[in-house]
Every structure is written in C-alpha cells, then in structure tokens.
Design a protein around this motif. Sequence first.
Motif, PDB file in Angstrom:
ATOM      1  N   LYS A 194       0.818  -1.214   0.000  1.00 49.99           N
ATOM      2  CA  LYS A 194       0.000   0.000   0.000  1.00 49.99           C
ATOM      3  C   LYS A 194       0.849   1.260   0.000  1.00 49.99           C
ATOM      4  O   LYS A 194       0.374   2.336  -0.352  1.00 49.99           O
ATOM      5  CB  LYS A 194      -0.923  -0.011   1.219  1.00 49.99           C
ATOM      6  N   THR A 195       2.104   1.132   0.411  1.00 47.69           N
ATOM      7  CA  THR A 195       2.965   2.316   0.464  1.00 47.69           C
ATOM      8  C   THR A 195       3.609   2.609  -0.886  1.00 47.69           C
ATOM      9  O   THR A 195       4.188   3.663  -1.064  1.00 47.69           O
ATOM     10  CB  THR A 195       4.070   2.118   1.511  1.00 47.69           C
ATOM     11  N   ASP A 196       3.540   1.677  -1.825  1.00 45.95           N
ATOM     12  CA  ASP A 196       4.153   1.910  -3.140  1.00 45.95           C
ATOM     13  C   ASP A 196       3.387   2.989  -3.892  1.00 45.95           C
ATOM     14  O   ASP A 196       2.177   3.134  -3.740  1.00 45.95           O
ATOM     15  CB  ASP A 196       4.164   0.629  -3.978  1.00 45.95           C
ATOM     16  N   LYS A 197       4.111   3.729  -4.706  1.00 46.01           N
ATOM     17  CA  LYS A 197       3.524   4.778  -5.526  1.00 46.01           C
ATOM     18  C   LYS A 197       3.574   4.343  -6.975  1.00 46.01           C
ATOM     19  O   LYS A 197       4.597   3.839  -7.450  1.00 46.01           O
ATOM     20  CB  LYS A 197       4.291   6.093  -5.346  1.00 46.01           C
ATOM     21  N   TYR A 198       2.497   4.559  -7.683  1.00 45.32           N
ATOM     22  CA  TYR A 198       2.406   4.099  -9.062  1.00 45.32           C
ATOM     23  C   TYR A 198       1.880   5.203  -9.965  1.00 45.32           C
ATOM     24  O   TYR A 198       1.100   6.046  -9.539  1.00 45.32           O
ATOM     25  CB  TYR A 198       1.453   2.893  -9.172  1.00 45.32           C
ATOM     26  N   LYS A 199       2.339   5.149 -11.191  1.00 46.32           N
ATOM     27  CA  LYS A 199       1.744   5.965 -12.235  1.00 46.32           C
ATOM     28  C   LYS A 199       1.118   5.014 -13.250  1.00 46.32           C
ATOM     29  O   LYS A 199       1.783   4.110 -13.734  1.00 46.32           O
ATOM     30  CB  LYS A 199       2.791   6.840 -12.917  1.00 46.32           C
ATOM     31  N   ILE A 200      -0.129   5.213 -13.550  1.00 48.97           N
ATOM     32  CA  ILE A 200      -0.853   4.356 -14.477  1.00 48.97           C
ATOM     33  C   ILE A 200      -1.195   5.162 -15.724  1.00 48.97           C
ATOM     34  O   ILE A 200      -1.796   6.229 -15.629  1.00 48.97           O
ATOM     35  CB  ILE A 200      -2.149   3.817 -13.853  1.00 48.97           C
ATOM     36  N   ILE A 201      -0.794   4.638 -16.860  1.00 48.00           N
ATOM     37  CA  ILE A 201      -1.143   5.251 -18.133  1.00 48.00           C
ATOM     38  C   ILE A 201      -2.086   4.293 -18.846  1.00 48.00           C
ATOM     39  O   ILE A 201      -1.690   3.182 -19.194  1.00 48.00           O
ATOM     40  CB  ILE A 201       0.109   5.521 -18.991  1.00 48.00           C
ATOM     41  N   CYS A 202      -3.315   4.717 -19.044  1.00 42.87           N
ATOM     42  CA  CYS A 202      -4.310   3.867 -19.691  1.00 42.87           C
ATOM     43  C   CYS A 202      -4.555   4.382 -21.097  1.00 42.87           C
ATOM     44  O   CYS A 202      -4.897   5.551 -21.291  1.00 42.87           O
ATOM     45  CB  CYS A 202      -5.602   3.851 -18.883  1.00 42.87           C
ATOM     46  N   SER A 203      -4.379   3.513 -22.086  1.00 43.86           N
ATOM     47  CA  SER A 203      -4.510   3.935 -23.476  1.00 43.86           C
ATOM     48  C   SER A 203      -5.947   3.860 -23.985  1.00 43.86           C
ATOM     49  O   SER A 203      -6.225   4.244 -25.114  1.00 43.86           O
ATOM     50  CB  SER A 203      -3.615   3.066 -24.366  1.00 43.86           C
ATOM     51  N   ASP A 204      -6.848   3.369 -23.140  1.00 44.57           N
ATOM     52  CA  ASP A 204      -8.249   3.273 -23.549  1.00 44.57           C
ATOM     53  C   ASP A 204      -9.142   3.448 -22.319  1.00 44.57           C
ATOM     54  O   ASP A 204      -9.819   2.511 -21.890  1.00 44.57           O
ATOM     55  CB  ASP A 204      -8.503   1.907 -24.213  1.00 44.57           C
ATOM     56  N   PRO A 205      -9.159   4.636 -21.730  1.00 45.38           N
ATOM     57  CA  PRO A 205      -9.873   4.839 -20.455  1.00 45.38           C
ATOM     58  C   PRO A 205     -11.367   4.545 -20.528  1.00 45.38           C
ATOM     59  O   PRO A 205     -11.972   4.161 -19.530  1.00 45.38           O
ATOM     60  CB  PRO A 205      -9.608   6.313 -20.128  1.00 45.38           C
ATOM     61  N   ASP A 206     -11.973   4.729 -21.689  1.00 43.44           N
ATOM     62  CA  ASP A 206     -13.408   4.475 -21.830  1.00 43.44           C
ATOM     63  C   ASP A 206     -13.701   3.071 -22.350  1.00 43.44           C
ATOM     64  O   ASP A 206     -14.862   2.728 -22.591  1.00 43.44           O
ATOM     65  CB  ASP A 206     -14.038   5.505 -22.768  1.00 43.44           C
ATOM     66  N   THR A 207     -12.667   2.271 -22.545  1.00 45.40           N
ATOM     67  CA  THR A 207     -12.736   0.887 -23.044  1.00 45.40           C
ATOM     68  C   THR A 207     -13.458   0.766 -24.385  1.00 45.40           C
ATOM     69  O   THR A 207     -13.945  -0.310 -24.745  1.00 45.40           O
ATOM     70  CB  THR A 207     -13.420  -0.065 -22.016  1.00 45.40           C
ATOM     71  N   ILE A 208     -13.501   1.848 -25.142  1.00 40.94           N
ATOM     72  CA  ILE A 208     -14.160   1.810 -26.449  1.00 40.94           C
ATOM     73  C   ILE A 208     -13.385   0.910 -27.413  1.00 40.94           C
ATOM     74  O   ILE A 208     -13.954   0.061 -28.107  1.00 40.94           O
ATOM     75  CB  ILE A 208     -14.297   3.232 -27.022  1.00 40.94           C
ATOM     76  N   LEU A 209     -12.059   1.110 -27.450  1.00 45.74           N
ATOM     77  CA  LEU A 209     -11.244   0.335 -28.383  1.00 45.74           C
ATOM     78  C   LEU A 209     -11.206  -1.135 -28.001  1.00 45.74           C
ATOM     79  O   LEU A 209     -11.242  -2.011 -28.875  1.00 45.74           O
ATOM     80  CB  LEU A 209      -9.830   0.913 -28.436  1.00 45.74           C
TER      81      LEU A 209
END
Length: 227
Positions: free
Chosen positions: A20-35
């Motif tokens: 829980k202490t880890d820090k993450y950056k998330i890059i989502c290439s399809d945030p709306d899941t359309i593709l």
Amino acid sequence: IYHFHSRGHDVTAVMPFREKTDKYKIICSDPDTILMKEIAKGTEPMLMKEETSMINIMMGMLNLTYTLNDNALSDPMMKELIKDPNTHFDLVIVQPIMNSETGYYLAHKFKAPFAIYNTAQSHVPFINTAVGQPYNPSYMTFGIMHFLRAESFSQRLMNTVASFMAEHIFRNIIMLGQANELLDKHFPGEIRPSLLALERNASVAFSFGHPLLLDGWSPMVPNYVQL
C-alpha cells in the motif's frame, strides 16, 4: 494498455498492488474501453467459429492496436517520463504483438532491461527466435493451425509454411512496419536500432503456458519461463 511501476513518484493509483505504500503511475490507453470493446467484437467471429482465419482477425485489429499504442505514447505523463533523464525502471514488460513492440524502444530509451510476456499458451515462432530457443515446425504446431499435432507430411508442410509466413512476413514486415511508423511519429529524427535487434536483447520471456496444455515437451532455454 501500458502499466508502469515507478517507485518514488507521488501519484498513487487505486490498483490491487500488495504494498500500500508503493507509488504508481498508471497510463491507460483506452480509459473508456471503447477500443477494447471493438477488439472484443472483432475476435467474436473466431470464438463463434464463424471465421477461422487468425490472419484475417489480426489484420482487422491492427488499426485498433495502433490507436491504443498511439494513445499511450501521446499521454502527457508518458511524454514527461520520456523527457525526464532521471526516469528509471527496474524492468519493462512487453507483449510483443500488434504494435506493442514500441515498448522495446521505450526500454532502450530508459536503459532498462525488458521482459517479453506471451499469453498464447503455446510457443510462438518469433518469441522463440528472440531468446534463441529452437522452434521446429516438424513437431511444434503453430497455435493458429486447426490441428493439435502436425502428424502427416501435409500437416507438417502447412505448419512450416504458416510458421514462416506468420513470423517473417506478417509479423516482422507488416506488424513491425506499422510499429516503426508509430515510433517515427513520436520520436521523429531519432536514430533507432531495429526492433528485431532490440527484441534479441530480451532478458527473459514469460509464457502463459505449460507443456501439458498444448505444446508437449520441447527444448527450452533457461530464460524462457512458463507460468
């Protein structure tokens, strides 16, 4: 979708990570899941046995996966990571198909080791080539074939031709050609090693497979790990 674990950053994502202490950056290439919905729709004919040609299915998905990877590389967070000379990753994991080979060049820019991850549950010719592992089509059946074991001469011949075409024509020329176009767009003017040359620097290949599933026993190098 690209998932990057970068320790030390200040952005926390709600993801099921253990620490829980880890820090993450998330890059989502399809945030709306359309593709992703379009990709699922494109593969449905094969699942329903209305279309048996894997080549036709994959050709139909190429533009969608191009957009997915284009979105990831266009993300402001990604651009910042690429621009920052202090960006460091312990490992970059790449699923090497459908334009995602652009991840090879990201690993190269970040000076990070990278791993290949394959979910096909059977050996894939170009992944075997990447890690220097034998791929013998006389007894290793390519996963897209309609038979489980190539036993007759005609089956072995078809299997050999399909394996060669899939690796050296469809993947190494058509797919990687499109991935190179994507890299040209986002890294204009940069002199890059070829993606095939970078692929052969893979530290490890993870395969979501097991000898009892599809392939049977076959020679495996130490850095090819079945999960």
